[in-house]
Design a protein around this motif. Structure first.
Motif, short mmCIF file in Angstrom:
data_model
loop_
_atom_site.label_atom_id
_atom_site.label_comp_id
_atom_site.label_asym_id
_atom_site.label_seq_id
_atom_site.Cartn_x
_atom_site.Cartn_y
_atom_site.Cartn_z
N SER A 129 0.84 -1.21 0.00
CA SER A 129 0.00 0.00 0.00
C SER A 129 0.87 1.25 0.00
O SER A 129 0.94 2.00 0.98
CB SER A 129 -0.92 0.00 1.23
N THR A 277 -0.77 -6.45 5.22
CA THR A 277 -1.42 -6.09 3.95
C THR A 277 -2.09 -7.30 3.32
O THR A 277 -3.23 -7.22 2.85
CB THR A 277 -0.38 -5.50 2.98
N GLN A 286 -9.23 -4.27 -2.53
CA GLN A 286 -9.06 -2.91 -3.08
C GLN A 286 -7.88 -2.17 -2.47
O GLN A 286 -7.40 -1.18 -3.04
CB GLN A 286 -10.33 -2.09 -2.88
N ILE A 287 -7.39 -2.62 -1.31
CA ILE A 287 -6.29 -1.90 -0.65
C ILE A 287 -4.95 -2.19 -1.28
O ILE A 287 -3.97 -1.48 -1.03
CB ILE A 287 -6.23 -2.23 0.85
N GLY A 291 -4.11 1.83 -5.78
CA GLY A 291 -5.57 1.97 -5.68
C GLY A 291 -6.19 2.98 -6.63
O GLY A 291 -7.27 3.50 -6.35
N VAL A 311 -13.17 -0.16 2.93
CA VAL A 311 -11.88 0.13 2.28
C VAL A 311 -11.10 1.18 3.06
O VAL A 311 -9.88 1.07 3.23
CB VAL A 311 -12.13 0.60 0.82
N LYS A 315 -7.50 0.34 4.46
CA LYS A 315 -6.41 1.10 3.83
C LYS A 315 -5.64 1.92 4.86
O LYS A 315 -4.42 2.09 4.74
CB LYS A 315 -6.98 2.01 2.74
N THR A 319 -1.71 1.08 4.94
CA THR A 319 -0.79 2.16 4.55
C THR A 319 0.08 2.59 5.71
O THR A 319 1.28 2.83 5.55
CB THR A 319 -1.59 3.36 4.01
N PRO A 334 -1.59 6.52 -1.54
CA PRO A 334 -2.48 6.02 -0.47
C PRO A 334 -3.27 7.14 0.22
O PRO A 334 -4.43 6.94 0.59
CB PRO A 334 -1.49 5.36 0.51
N LEU A 338 -7.28 7.29 0.59
CA LEU A 338 -7.95 7.51 1.87
C LEU A 338 -8.88 8.71 1.79
O LEU A 338 -10.02 8.68 2.27
CB LEU A 338 -6.91 7.73 2.97
N CYS A 341 -12.04 7.99 -0.38
CA CYS A 341 -13.01 7.16 0.35
C CYS A 341 -13.73 7.98 1.42
O CYS A 341 -14.96 7.90 1.56
CB CYS A 341 -12.30 5.97 0.98
#
Length: 576
Positions: A129, A277, A286-287, A291, A311, A315, A319, A334, A338, A341
């Motif tokens: 990530s 991870t 999805q992470i 992404g 997610v 994440k 991350t 990342p 974040l 989202c």
């Protein structure tokens, strides 16, 4: 020196203040950095294509075993890479670039840049990530620094060229030249200067055009036209800014938690990052990776709120583990995921008529601005991705709010400063001290002096230094007198006056004439390497010395007098 090397040096050797020369060097850096980034992107796409097919970032299509095992495999490869790489070449990334700018005079070794190239391919190709921005900055800055060192640029210009390399790499990697320029000046150089804009802009647009000609259209994030529906949505924008600011604070706490994890072994830490991870990817694939496919889907409002929430949580942990455990890669991608989202969640829940995709876009910018304390670069990202100036007002509102929550509400520093502090490095953030820490004594040095070694025998001392009359006739203004382990600075006129006043029929020797003139307050400090102006001021504050002798590349020793150092702050003398 070969003819080609001498020709290149002559081509880029000119007045240190020449703006045209810096712009030309910026264009050269743009071409070279663009070539490096095009090669990196092509190799990375080849690796991702073998894993995920044409979609590249579609880690969701992998089997459960691959989701879990791929990051662990990547960690094992990284462990092997670290094992067979000299320790001096293992420091990489945006944090390393900033560290070298303030503490290493902007000199980035080639070995570190090559290590970053390979390590980033492994990290990104194995689904860790992390992002490609940190490696891009390292590689672009490394190319620029090597060119600056090769052409003997002074430290302040070497620093500016590193900014050119940063802007070129960001522009080449993401096809966002404006964001590259502002990122270079706001995050890397941490200053805006009139002289710096032209070379950095030249570098960014050259890199973008050159990489585009090699790879064609290669925008990672899909441009999307989004704008605010109504000014009545301003309360929703403010709530989104507060929410994203809180997410940024939580992310900051998680990174510090993993940084302080009580395991010192690099191998164990990398394996832990891969295990965390991989475990999370079993449930939330999805992470994996940067992404960008998830970011584009969220901007298009294709993901439900519950999935975005899941997610976001996974994440955050993946991350923070990657950054805290030292996986070599970037932090910005990342952060963008974040933010998108968090913004997408806010867009689905807050009242108003604006599209949820707008809030996702604004959340992405707000997260980047809050974590890096780089609001202008974040807003520029929105401008280049939204293709609409109408997105500027909501972007400024959300980015400002998130920055206030993170930076002033919870007093969180930039993530970069946190990572540097963990390494025992503290960047100067006070404006005056930062400016002094970013300029070097060598920029004030001159060479109008003669070194006279009183400890040398007549056979070893140059003949012109044995005759007092011949020494006085030399065109230099200053004499640097070496006596045992001390150095003294003496104006040649003082020697001339003492010589003329000597009434003895027997002419004194050079030692007999000079020794009485050497007072303690005339001492020079000889440094083993160049030092910043801030370091110089700290020394003269404690020591009653007349100045410094410093090594300056192929030019040999340079002299910086105490008076010249003080005058630098009190006159209009240019630094370049």
């Amino acid at each position: 020196m070969s003819h080609s090397k001498r020709t290149l040096r002559q081509l880029f050797t000119g007045p240190s203040h020449s703006l045209l020369l810096l712009v030309v060097m910026g264009c050269v850096i743009g071409v070279v950095a663009g070539l490096v980034m095009a090669s990196f992107i092509a190799l990375l796409n080849l690796v991702l294509g073998r894993l995920n097919g044409e979609t590249l970032e579609d880690f969701e299509s992998l089997s459960m075993g691959w989701r879990f095992g791929l990051p662990i495999l990547g960690s094992c490869l990284l462990i092997l890479l670290y094992r067979f790489t000299p320790k001096s070449a293992q420091s990489v990334g945006l944090v390393y670039v900033l560290e070298r700018l303030q503490f290493g005079r902007g000199r980035l070794p080639l070995a570190n840049t090559l290590f970053q190239f390979v390590a980033a391919l492994i990290s990104l190709g194995s689904g860790h990530s992390v992002g490609r921005e940190g490696p891009a900055v390292q590689m672009g800055s490394g190319v620029a620094s090597l060119l600056g060192q090769y052409t003997d640029r002074p430290p302040s210009q070497l620093r500016l060229l590193v900014g050119c390399g940063t802007a070129a790499a960001i522009s080449a990697a993401f096809n966002t030249p404006l964001a590259g320029v502002l990122f270079a000046m706001e995050v890397v150089l941490m200053e805006y200067s009139i002289l710096g804009f032209a070379p950095i802009i030249a570098s960014a647009i050259t890199a973008s055009a050159f990489t585009g000609s090699l790879l064609g259209t290669h925008s990672i994030l899909t441009p999307t036209r989004l704008s605010l529906a109504d000014y009545g949505d301003i309360p929703s924008l403010l709530m989104t800014g507060v929410w994203v600011g809180i997410v940024a604070v939580l992310f900051h706490y998680l990174v510090r938690l993993f940084l302080r994890f009580p395991v010192k072994s690099r191998a164990v830490r990398l394996l832990l990052a891969g295990f965390i991870t991989g475990s999370l990817a079993l449930f939330v694939p999805q992470i994996l990776g940067s992404g960008y496919d998830t970011i584009n889907a969220t901007l298009a409002d294709q993901l439900p709120v519950l999935l975005l929430l899941l997610v976001l949580g996974a994440k955050l942990v993946a991350t923070a583990a990657a950054i805290g455990f030292g996986v070599p890669g970037g932090q910005i991608a990342p952060m963008l995921m974040l933010g998108v989202c968090a913004g997408g969640i806010a867009g689905a829940l807050v009242p108003g008529g604006s599209e949820p995709g707008l809030y996702a876009l604004l959340g992405m910018a707000a997260m980047m601005g809050a974590m890096l304390h780089a609001p202008l670069a974040a807003i520029a990202t929105v401008l280049e991705l939204s293709l609409s100036a109408e997105a500027m007002f909501p972007a400024m509102t959300v980015v400002l709010t998130a920055n206030l929550v993170c930076q002033h509400g919870f007093r969180q520093p930039s993530l970069i400063l946190t990572l540097l502090k963990q390494q025992g490095r503290l960047l100067q953030t006070h404006p005056l001290r930062a400016a002094l820490a970013q300029r070097y004594l060598s920029e004030l040095a001159h060479f109008e002096f003669i070194i006279v070694d009183l400890g040398a025998t007549e056979q070893k001392r140059p003949p012109e230094h044995d005759s007092i009359a011949t020494l006085i006739e030399q065109p230099a203004l200053w004499l640097v007198i070496r006596q045992q382990e001390q150095c003294y600075l003496l104006k040649k006129s003082v020697l001339e006056q003492a010589y003329q006043q000597h009434e003895s029929e027997q002419l004194p020797t050079l030692n007999e004439l000079l020794t009485p003139l050497l007072k303690d307050n005339l001492q020079l400090m000889e440094l083993s390497e160049d030092a910043s102006l801030l370091t110089g001021f700290k020394i003269i504050q404690k020591e009653d010395i007349r100045g410094f002798l410093i090594p300056i590349g192929q030019q040999g020793l340079g002299l910086v007098t105490r008076r010249r150092l003080v005058k630098m702050l009190t006159s209009d003398e240019a630094m370049y």
